[in-house]
Motif scaffolding. Structure first.
Motif, PDB file in Angstrom:
ATOM      1  N   SER A   1      28.746  40.049  35.704  1.00 20.62           N
ATOM      2  CA  SER A   1      30.080  39.550  35.339  1.00 20.62           C
ATOM      3  C   SER A   1      31.185  40.126  36.207  1.00 20.62           C
ATOM      4  O   SER A   1      32.362  39.823  35.989  1.00 20.62           O
ATOM      5  CB  SER A   1      30.360  39.847  33.856  1.00 20.62           C
ATOM      6  N   GLY A   2      30.837  40.966  37.176  1.00 19.99           N
ATOM      7  CA  GLY A   2      31.842  41.453  38.119  1.00 19.99           C
ATOM      8  C   GLY A   2      32.749  42.542  37.587  1.00 19.99           C
ATOM      9  O   GLY A   2      33.809  42.804  38.166  1.00 19.99           O
ATOM     10  N   VAL A   3      32.352  43.226  36.523  1.00 27.86           N
ATOM     11  CA  VAL A   3      33.227  44.226  35.908  1.00 27.86           C
ATOM     12  C   VAL A   3      33.145  45.557  36.655  1.00 27.86           C
ATOM     13  O   VAL A   3      32.057  46.028  37.005  1.00 27.86           O
ATOM     14  CB  VAL A   3      32.856  44.437  34.424  1.00 27.86           C
ATOM     15  N   ILE A   4      34.300  46.163  36.890  1.00 28.03           N
ATOM     16  CA  ILE A   4      34.384  47.538  37.378  1.00 28.03           C
ATOM     17  C   ILE A   4      34.460  48.428  36.139  1.00 28.03           C
ATOM     18  O   ILE A   4      35.480  48.481  35.464  1.00 28.03           O
ATOM     19  CB  ILE A   4      35.623  47.747  38.263  1.00 28.03           C
ATOM     20  N   HIS A   5      33.362  49.089  35.821  1.00 25.31           N
ATOM     21  CA  HIS A   5      33.271  49.858  34.578  1.00 25.31           C
ATOM     22  C   HIS A   5      33.966  51.213  34.701  1.00 25.31           C
ATOM     23  O   HIS A   5      33.899  51.871  35.737  1.00 25.31           O
ATOM     24  CB  HIS A   5      31.811  50.064  34.179  1.00 25.31           C
ATOM     25  N   SER A   6      34.596  51.634  33.623  1.00 28.09           N
ATOM     26  CA  SER A   6      35.351  52.888  33.633  1.00 28.09           C
ATOM     27  C   SER A   6      34.473  54.104  33.439  1.00 28.09           C
ATOM     28  O   SER A   6      34.781  55.196  33.911  1.00 28.09           O
ATOM     29  CB  SER A   6      36.402  52.864  32.511  1.00 28.09           C
ATOM     30  N   GLY A   7      33.368  53.960  32.692  1.00 26.07           N
ATOM     31  CA  GLY A   7      32.511  55.081  32.344  1.00 26.07           C
ATOM     32  C   GLY A   7      32.697  55.581  30.925  1.00 26.07           C
ATOM     33  O   GLY A   7      32.142  56.615  30.547  1.00 26.07           O
TER      34      GLY A   7
ATOM     35  N   TYR B   1      31.368  41.484  43.620  1.00 29.11           N
ATOM     36  CA  TYR B   1      30.348  42.406  44.092  1.00 29.11           C
ATOM     37  C   TYR B   1      29.531  41.832  45.245  1.00 29.11           C
ATOM     38  O   TYR B   1      29.016  42.585  46.087  1.00 29.11           O
ATOM     39  CB  TYR B   1      29.426  42.819  42.947  1.00 29.11           C
ATOM     40  N   GLY B   2      29.410  40.521  45.298  1.00 31.02           N
ATOM     41  CA  GLY B   2      28.743  39.924  46.450  1.00 31.02           C
ATOM     42  C   GLY B   2      29.496  40.223  47.730  1.00 31.02           C
ATOM     43  O   GLY B   2      28.901  40.552  48.767  1.00 31.02           O
ATOM     44  N   ALA B   3      30.832  40.158  47.665  1.00 32.43           N
ATOM     45  CA  ALA B   3      31.650  40.468  48.832  1.00 32.43           C
ATOM     46  C   ALA B   3      31.557  41.953  49.182  1.00 32.43           C
ATOM     47  O   ALA B   3      31.558  42.325  50.365  1.00 32.43           O
ATOM     48  CB  ALA B   3      33.101  40.072  48.574  1.00 32.43           C
ATOM     49  N   VAL B   4      31.475  42.826  48.168  1.00 30.56           N
ATOM     50  CA  VAL B   4      31.313  44.256  48.425  1.00 30.56           C
ATOM     51  C   VAL B   4      29.996  44.504  49.157  1.00 30.56           C
ATOM     52  O   VAL B   4      29.947  45.240  50.154  1.00 30.56           O
ATOM     53  CB  VAL B   4      31.351  45.061  47.109  1.00 30.56           C
ATOM     54  N   ALA B   5      28.912  43.884  48.680  1.00 34.87           N
ATOM     55  CA  ALA B   5      27.610  44.062  49.329  1.00 34.87           C
ATOM     56  C   ALA B   5      27.633  43.555  50.766  1.00 34.87           C
ATOM     57  O   ALA B   5      27.081  44.192  51.671  1.00 34.87           O
ATOM     58  CB  ALA B   5      26.522  43.349  48.518  1.00 34.87           C
ATOM     59  N   ASN B   6      28.258  42.420  50.987  1.00 35.63           N
ATOM     60  CA  ASN B   6      28.362  41.884  52.342  1.00 35.63           C
ATOM     61  C   ASN B   6      29.118  42.833  53.261  1.00 35.63           C
ATOM     62  O   ASN B   6      28.740  43.035  54.417  1.00 35.63           O
ATOM     63  CB  ASN B   6      29.054  40.514  52.316  1.00 35.63           C
TER      64      ASN B   6
ATOM     65  N   ILE C   1      37.934  37.466  38.767  1.00 39.88           N
ATOM     66  CA  ILE C   1      38.982  37.383  39.775  1.00 39.88           C
ATOM     67  C   ILE C   1      39.315  35.945  40.143  1.00 39.88           C
ATOM     68  O   ILE C   1      40.380  35.675  40.706  1.00 39.88           O
ATOM     69  CB  ILE C   1      38.574  38.166  41.037  1.00 39.88           C
ATOM     70  N   ASP C   2      38.408  35.005  39.804  1.00 38.14           N
ATOM     71  CA  ASP C   2      38.670  33.587  40.068  1.00 38.14           C
ATOM     72  C   ASP C   2      39.372  32.901  38.900  1.00 38.14           C
ATOM     73  O   ASP C   2      39.610  31.688  38.943  1.00 38.14           O
ATOM     74  CB  ASP C   2      37.365  32.860  40.394  1.00 38.14           C
ATOM     75  N   GLY C   3      39.705  33.652  37.854  1.00 31.59           N
ATOM     76  CA  GLY C   3      40.396  33.084  36.701  1.00 31.59           C
ATOM     77  C   GLY C   3      39.481  32.491  35.654  1.00 31.59           C
ATOM     78  O   GLY C   3      39.940  32.137  34.563  1.00 31.59           O
ATOM     79  N   ARG C   4      38.193  32.396  35.965  1.00 29.51           N
ATOM     80  CA  ARG C   4      37.251  31.869  34.974  1.00 29.51           C
ATOM     81  C   ARG C   4      36.888  32.961  33.977  1.00 29.51           C
ATOM     82  O   ARG C   4      36.834  34.140  34.328  1.00 29.51           O
ATOM     83  CB  ARG C   4      36.002  31.345  35.670  1.00 29.51           C
ATOM     84  N   VAL C   5      36.642  32.568  32.734  1.00 23.37           N
ATOM     85  CA  VAL C   5      36.320  33.532  31.677  1.00 23.37           C
ATOM     86  C   VAL C   5      34.847  33.417  31.331  1.00 23.37           C
ATOM     87  O   VAL C   5      34.398  32.416  30.762  1.00 23.37           O
ATOM     88  CB  VAL C   5      37.189  33.313  30.428  1.00 23.37           C
ATOM     89  N   HIS C   6      34.083  34.441  31.702  1.00 24.36           N
ATOM     90  CA  HIS C   6      32.668  34.504  31.363  1.00 24.36           C
ATOM     91  C   HIS C   6      32.498  35.165  30.004  1.00 24.36           C
ATOM     92  O   HIS C   6      33.215  36.106  29.670  1.00 24.36           O
ATOM     93  CB  HIS C   6      31.898  35.297  32.424  1.00 24.36           C
TER      94      HIS C   6
ATOM     95  N   ALA D   1      26.571  48.779  40.015  1.00 26.19           N
ATOM     96  CA  ALA D   1      27.429  48.144  41.011  1.00 26.19           C
ATOM     97  C   ALA D   1      28.759  48.890  41.129  1.00 26.19           C
ATOM     98  O   ALA D   1      29.231  49.173  42.232  1.00 26.19           O
ATOM     99  CB  ALA D   1      27.662  46.684  40.639  1.00 26.19           C
ATOM    100  N   THR D   2      29.355  49.223  39.980  1.00 23.04           N
ATOM    101  CA  THR D   2      30.597  50.005  39.990  1.00 23.04           C
ATOM    102  C   THR D   2      30.408  51.313  40.747  1.00 23.04           C
ATOM    103  O   THR D   2      31.265  51.727  41.535  1.00 23.04           O
ATOM    104  CB  THR D   2      31.025  50.336  38.543  1.00 23.04           C
ATOM    105  N   ALA D   3      29.285  51.964  40.518  1.00 29.43           N
ATOM    106  CA  ALA D   3      29.035  53.298  41.052  1.00 29.43           C
ATOM    107  C   ALA D   3      28.274  53.271  42.371  1.00 29.43           C
ATOM    108  O   ALA D   3      27.730  54.283  42.794  1.00 29.43           O
ATOM    109  CB  ALA D   3      28.250  54.107  40.025  1.00 29.43           C
ATOM    110  N   SER D   4      28.247  52.124  43.034  1.00 26.23           N
ATOM    111  CA  SER D   4      27.381  51.977  44.206  1.00 26.23           C
ATOM    112  C   SER D   4      27.692  52.965  45.317  1.00 26.23           C
ATOM    113  O   SER D   4      26.779  53.426  46.014  1.00 26.23           O
ATOM    114  CB  SER D   4      27.472  50.547  44.744  1.00 26.23           C
ATOM    115  N   LEU D   5      28.947  53.336  45.515  1.00 30.66           N
ATOM    116  CA  LEU D   5      29.272  54.253  46.611  1.00 30.66           C
ATOM    117  C   LEU D   5      28.759  55.673  46.342  1.00 30.66           C
ATOM    118  O   LEU D   5      28.063  56.240  47.187  1.00 30.66           O
ATOM    119  CB  LEU D   5      30.769  54.232  46.890  1.00 30.66           C
ATOM    120  N   PRO D   6      29.041  56.281  45.181  1.00 33.76           N
ATOM    121  CA  PRO D   6      28.442  57.602  44.939  1.00 33.76           C
ATOM    122  C   PRO D   6      26.930  57.568  44.784  1.00 33.76           C
ATOM    123  O   PRO D   6      26.246  58.524  45.188  1.00 33.76           O
ATOM    124  CB  PRO D   6      29.135  58.093  43.662  1.00 33.76           C
ATOM    125  N   ILE D   7      26.379  56.483  44.224  1.00 31.95           N
ATOM    126  CA  ILE D   7      24.919  56.385  44.139  1.00 31.95           C
ATOM    127  C   ILE D   7      24.323  56.343  45.537  1.00 31.95           C
ATOM    128  O   ILE D   7      23.316  56.993  45.838  1.00 31.95           O
ATOM    129  CB  ILE D   7      24.483  55.135  43.343  1.00 31.95           C
TER     130      ILE D   7
END
Length: 403
Positions: A51-57, A151-156, A264-269, A383-389
């Motif tokens: 769902s593209g969420v940046i989780h807070s923890g 997250y697809g754009a982050v991975a790219n 981010i596209d305005g759609r509600v999942h 996904a949120t934690a991908s950089l420290p992981i």
């Protein structure tokens, strides 16, 4: 000069594998890295189907890897997205109690959030409506550091940065066999290519246990795939939700329940509804791989999950079969929603690590052996934690290479 084709070979081109490759190039410039991904491009499974969420923890026990990685990762990810012009937004989210029995768990989340250094604000019913006019609840907490991104754009972008630093990212290369000696690891792919490396990193997600076994290691767990089913609001009803709205989670089950996410596209999942998948990449009920499903049924841990959580699972299956039942779950948070307001959205599959006794592994799980590092459980918030992981896995991979 060694006979290796690379120093570190990463299996898996999702966000964790690509972040690991990127982190290795930053920590040890000049290290030769190859990434093998079986799909035609990056992030085709868990990374690109959430769902593209940046989780807070806020949900995670203080001191756990989840808590540390999520808190660090959320802040780093927002900076990363801003630096590379990746669509993102810090919206904040509400966690809403709709039943009095949930209030103690909601208050416990407030304490947990504060212990993890996360800013939270407690809300009453009227204050809930200030944030989300159409949401109803007895009480809520607002978490300001939560947001959404692509997250697809982050991975790219991670793939591009790693490539710029000398990494070779090879798509369409499915790993079929792995051989290990004291001096090297050799991997053969479906195309017949053989890659020799000084160290192997297994970031294969839905197939990580199988890759560990191919490498000659007993992972001590199995992946039991759960499909996360989503709906989305029809465009005319999308304004009903401004940001992110979550129920109070069930502490006995590591899924967060049906929640509302404005992307981010305005759609509600809306979702996910978690049901057993009949294949590791089983994104619909019609996708069945008999060998994979039979292996799941033969695993004692899967049966123990079923016995332990059958009531929870029955509710999930009911919502999968009945759009009306799914709508009823949504109406606990958003009473104005109607069945006709919801349309099916693409599903995802969660690679849930399960121990033989039926325990659902709820934190990150790594295993190491000679010249190999296995990422055996990378649940949300991976996904949120991908950089420290990525940095953590890179550290272990470079140690395996030195060893």
């Amino acid at each position: 000069m060694t006979a290796w084709d690379c120093d570190v070979l990463v299996i898996g081109g999702g966000i964790v594998g690509l972040s690991t490759a990127y982190a290795i190039t930053r920590a040890a410039p000049g290290t030769r890295v190859i990434v093998l991904e079986k799909e035609a491009g990056p992030a085709r499974h868990q990374t690109g189907r959430n769902s593209g969420v940046i989780h807070s923890g806020i949900y995670y026990p203080p001191g756990s890897l989840k808590a540390r990685f999520a808190v660090e990762g959320a802040a780093e990810l927002v900076k990363f997205c801003a630096e590379y012009d990746i669509p993102h937004e810090t919206t904040g989210k509400l966690i809403v109690a709709t039943d009095r029995a949930e209030l103690p768990r909601l208050h416990a989340l407030v304490q947990r959030g504060r212990e993890n250094g996360i800013p939270v604000r407690e809300l009453g019913p009227a204050q809930i409506m200030e944030y989300e006019p159409h949401v109803r609840g007895l009480a809520a907490i607002h978490v300001g550091t939560t947001g959404t991104c692509d997250y697809g754009a982050v991975a790219n972008r991670l793939a591009g940065l790693a490539t710029d630093a000398g990494t070779s990212v090879r798509y369409g290369e499915e790993v079929r066999a792995i051989g290990r000696r004291a001096s090297a690891v050799a991997v053969r792919t479906a195309s017949g290519s053989v890659v020799r490396a000084g160290a192997l990193v297994n970031c294969a997600g839905l197939h990580c246990d199988r890759i560990a076994q191919l490498a000659g290691d007993d992972p001590g767990m199995r992946i039991v795939p759960f499909r996360g089913e989503y709906y989305e609001l029809v465009p005319s009803r999308a304004p009903l939700v401004r940001g992110l709205v979550y129920p109070v989670p069930d502490p006995a089950f590591p899924f967060l329940g049906v929640h509302l996410t404005r992307g981010i596209d305005g759609r509600v999942h809306i979702g996910p509804n978690a049901v057993p998948a009949l294949a590791r990449e089983g994104y619909t009920w019609h996708t069945v791989r008999p060998d994979e499903f039979a292996a799941t049924l033969a695993y004692p841990g899967a049966w123990r999950i079923a016995r332990r959580h059958w009531r929870y699972g029955a509710g999930e299956l009911r919502r999968s079969a009945s759009k009306r039942a799914f709508t009823d779950a949504v109406r606990r948070l958003l009473p104005v929603v109607r069945t006709d307001d919801l349309v099916r959205a693409p599903a995802g599959v969660r690679a849930q690590a399960v121990l033989p006794d039926g325990t659902l592994v709820d934190d990150f799980l790594f295993a190491e052996s000679a010249r190999a590092v296995h990422v055996l459980n990378a649940p949300s918030p991976a996904a949120t934690a991908s950089l420290p992981i990525g940095r953590e896995v890179a550290r272990r991979a470079l140690a395996a290479l030195d060893g």
